[in-house]
Every structure is written in C-alpha cells, then in structure tokens.
Write a protein that holds these residues in place. Structure first.
Motif, PDB file in Angstrom:
ATOM      1  N   LYS A  21       0.785  -1.219   0.000  1.00 35.52           N
ATOM      2  CA  LYS A  21       0.000   0.000   0.000  1.00 35.52           C
ATOM      3  C   LYS A  21       0.822   1.276   0.000  1.00 35.52           C
ATOM      4  N   VAL A  22       2.109   1.194   0.278  1.00 36.02           N
ATOM      5  CA  VAL A  22       2.937   2.390   0.334  1.00 36.02           C
ATOM      6  C   VAL A  22       3.200   2.894  -1.078  1.00 36.02           C
ATOM      7  N   ARG A  23       2.908   4.182  -1.285  1.00 39.21           N
ATOM      8  CA  ARG A  23       3.145   4.777  -2.593  1.00 39.21           C
ATOM      9  C   ARG A  23       4.569   5.289  -2.670  1.00 39.21           C
ATOM     10  N   PRO A  24       5.211   5.136  -3.831  1.00 43.71           N
ATOM     11  CA  PRO A  24       6.567   5.664  -3.971  1.00 43.71           C
ATOM     12  C   PRO A  24       6.561   7.190  -4.009  1.00 43.71           C
ATOM     13  N   THR A  25       7.621   7.785  -3.498  1.00 47.06           N
ATOM     14  CA  THR A  25       7.730   9.237  -3.475  1.00 47.06           C
ATOM     15  C   THR A  25       9.197   9.634  -3.684  1.00 47.06           C
ATOM     16  N   TYR A  26       9.378  10.832  -4.191  1.00 50.33           N
ATOM     17  CA  TYR A  26      10.726  11.349  -4.410  1.00 50.33           C
ATOM     18  C   TYR A  26      11.244  12.140  -3.208  1.00 50.33           C
ATOM     19  N   ALA A  27      10.464  12.242  -2.158  1.00 49.16           N
ATOM     20  CA  ALA A  27      10.842  13.059  -1.008  1.00 49.16           C
ATOM     21  C   ALA A  27      12.166  12.619  -0.356  1.00 49.16           C
ATOM     22  N   PRO A  28      12.428  11.325  -0.146  1.00 45.56           N
ATOM     23  CA  PRO A  28      13.719  10.954   0.466  1.00 45.56           C
ATOM     24  C   PRO A  28      14.909  11.339  -0.405  1.00 45.56           C
ATOM     25  N   ALA A  29      14.786  11.160  -1.718  1.00 44.82           N
ATOM     26  CA  ALA A  29      15.881  11.535  -2.614  1.00 44.82           C
ATOM     27  C   ALA A  29      16.072  13.050  -2.630  1.00 44.82           C
ATOM     28  N   ALA A  30      14.969  13.786  -2.597  1.00 46.52           N
ATOM     29  CA  ALA A  30      15.063  15.247  -2.567  1.00 46.52           C
ATOM     30  C   ALA A  30      15.689  15.722  -1.255  1.00 46.52           C
ATOM     31  N   MET A  31      15.375  15.032  -0.161  1.00 47.02           N
ATOM     32  CA  MET A  31      15.977  15.377   1.131  1.00 47.02           C
ATOM     33  C   MET A  31      17.489  15.161   1.085  1.00 47.02           C
ATOM     34  N   ALA A  32      17.917  14.050   0.514  1.00 43.50           N
ATOM     35  CA  ALA A  32      19.353  13.774   0.404  1.00 43.50           C
ATOM     36  C   ALA A  32      20.042  14.810  -0.487  1.00 43.50           C
ATOM     37  N   MET A  33      19.381  15.182  -1.570  1.00 43.53           N
ATOM     38  CA  MET A  33      19.939  16.209  -2.464  1.00 43.53           C
ATOM     39  C   MET A  33      20.049  17.549  -1.740  1.00 43.53           C
ATOM     40  N   GLY A  34      19.047  17.884  -0.936  1.00 46.07           N
ATOM     41  CA  GLY A  34      19.083  19.125  -0.178  1.00 46.07           C
ATOM     42  C   GLY A  34      20.214  19.156   0.834  1.00 46.07           C
ATOM     43  N   VAL A  35      20.438  18.035   1.504  1.00 47.38           N
ATOM     44  CA  VAL A  35      21.545  17.959   2.464  1.00 47.38           C
ATOM     45  C   VAL A  35      22.874  18.120   1.732  1.00 47.38           C
ATOM     46  N   GLY A  57      13.489  21.791   3.225  1.00 46.81           N
ATOM     47  CA  GLY A  57      12.174  22.189   3.718  1.00 46.81           C
ATOM     48  C   GLY A  57      11.058  21.641   2.854  1.00 46.81           C
ATOM     49  N   TRP A  58      11.212  21.742   1.523  1.00 52.38           N
ATOM     50  CA  TRP A  58      10.187  21.230   0.620  1.00 52.38           C
ATOM     51  C   TRP A  58      10.050  19.716   0.748  1.00 52.38           C
ATOM     52  N   ALA A  59      11.185  19.002   0.798  1.00 47.56           N
ATOM     53  CA  ALA A  59      11.151  17.544   0.886  1.00 47.56           C
ATOM     54  C   ALA A  59      10.534  17.086   2.199  1.00 47.56           C
ATOM     55  N   LEU A  60      10.867  17.763   3.278  1.00 55.27           N
ATOM     56  CA  LEU A  60      10.297  17.410   4.577  1.00 55.27           C
ATOM     57  C   LEU A  60       8.793  17.637   4.585  1.00 55.27           C
ATOM     58  N   PHE A  61       8.349  18.771   4.048  1.00 54.35           N
ATOM     59  CA  PHE A  61       6.920  19.061   3.955  1.00 54.35           C
ATOM     60  C   PHE A  61       6.196  18.001   3.125  1.00 54.35           C
ATOM     61  N   GLU A  66       2.765  13.114   2.761  1.00 56.88           N
ATOM     62  CA  GLU A  66       2.522  11.767   2.243  1.00 56.88           C
ATOM     63  C   GLU A  66       2.155  10.821   3.380  1.00 56.88           C
ATOM     64  N   ILE A  67       2.879  10.906   4.490  1.00 55.62           N
ATOM     65  CA  ILE A  67       2.587  10.047   5.635  1.00 55.62           C
ATOM     66  C   ILE A  67       1.224  10.398   6.228  1.00 55.62           C
ATOM     67  N   ARG A  68       0.944  11.686   6.343  1.00 58.13           N
ATOM     68  CA  ARG A  68      -0.332  12.126   6.899  1.00 58.13           C
ATOM     69  C   ARG A  68      -1.499  11.689   6.032  1.00 58.13           C
ATOM     70  N   ILE A  69      -1.369  11.822   4.737  1.00 64.70           N
ATOM     71  CA  ILE A  69      -2.433  11.429   3.825  1.00 64.70           C
ATOM     72  C   ILE A  69      -2.629   9.916   3.873  1.00 64.70           C
ATOM     73  N   CYS A  70      -1.536   9.180   3.936  1.00 67.28           N
ATOM     74  CA  CYS A  70      -1.612   7.723   4.026  1.00 67.28           C
ATOM     75  C   CYS A  70      -2.376   7.305   5.283  1.00 67.28           C
ATOM     76  N   ALA A  71      -2.102   7.951   6.400  1.00 68.06           N
ATOM     77  CA  ALA A  71      -2.777   7.618   7.651  1.00 68.06           C
ATOM     78  C   ALA A  71      -4.229   8.070   7.630  1.00 68.06           C
ATOM     79  N   THR A  72      -4.518   9.203   7.001  1.00 71.76           N
ATOM     80  CA  THR A  72      -5.883   9.719   6.947  1.00 71.76           C
ATOM     81  C   THR A  72      -6.765   8.844   6.075  1.00 71.76           C
ATOM     82  N   VAL A  73      -6.246   8.418   4.951  1.00 70.53           N
ATOM     83  CA  VAL A  73      -7.016   7.599   4.033  1.00 70.53           C
ATOM     84  C   VAL A  73      -7.252   6.216   4.618  1.00 70.53           C
ATOM     85  N   GLY A  74      -6.387   5.789   5.504  1.00 69.45           N
ATOM     86  CA  GLY A  74      -6.556   4.500   6.159  1.00 69.45           C
ATOM     87  C   GLY A  74      -5.661   3.423   5.603  1.00 69.45           C
ATOM     88  N   GLN A  75      -4.673   3.802   4.813  1.00 68.58           N
ATOM     89  CA  GLN A  75      -3.785   2.798   4.265  1.00 68.58           C
ATOM     90  C   GLN A  75      -2.919   2.188   5.354  1.00 68.58           C
TER      91      GLN A  75
END
Length: 100
Positions: A21-35, A57-61, A66-75
């Motif tokens: 159920k976990v959807r792929p996201t580019y946020a971890p890669a963007a966080m690493a690029m930001g660091v 900041g953008w990647a963290l947001f 993504e985590i909040r939406i996943c929990a809200t939808v019930g995944q």
C-alpha cells in the motif's frame, strides 16, 4: 513460546500488506539532495546552502504530507497496534503470568 507465534505471524502479514500500500515518493531523494547542496554550499558559496535548505524544507513538507495522507485515508490502518485490547501478553504493560 506459543504466545509469540501469532504475534510474529500478524506482524509479518501486516508488513506484507503495508508494503503493497505504500506509494513511492521522491521526497527521500530530494531530502538527500538538499543535504548535499547545503553542505556543498558551506564549501563553495552561501547561495548553494540556501537552495539546499529550501530543498530540505520542501522535501520534509512533502514527506510528512505523504505520511499524513496515508494515515488519513486509512492505508496504514492494517498495521497492528501495540495494545490491541484483547488482554494477551503482547499488550503493553502486561506480563503473562500463566505457565504452560
């Protein structure tokens, strides 16, 4: 030992369901690029650090949403909780006092 077997099986089933159920996201890669940009800016120019901080900041947001939406939808609702309320030994704070 028999008390652990159902818990292990439930955890394995929940992990398999969560992985599907976990959807792929580019946020971890963007966080690493930001660091990387943030640290590169320390060596080269302060503007690169500014770009890196903005990217972090953008990647963290994005990642948190993504985590909040996943929990809200019930995944994430298929994951077992620590205290499922059935009174067995896997509940937090409870110890099995019966000997088998």
């Amino acid at each position: 030992m028999s008390n652990d077997a159902p818990t292990v099986e439930r955890a394995a089933d929940a992990l398999e369901n969560a992985e599907e159920k976990v959807r792929p996201t580019y946020a971890p890669a963007a966080m690493a690029m930001g660091v990387m940009l943030l640290l590169w800016g320390v060596v080269t120019h302060w503007f690169m650090s500014l770009v890196g901080a903005a990217m972090i900041g953008w990647a963290l947001f994005t990642w948190i949403n993504e985590i909040r939406i996943c929990a809200t939808v019930g995944q994430a609702s298929s994951l077992p909780s620590e205290n499922d309320g059935d009174g067995d030994a896997d509940d937090i704070g409870e110890r099995s006092t019966t000997s088998e």
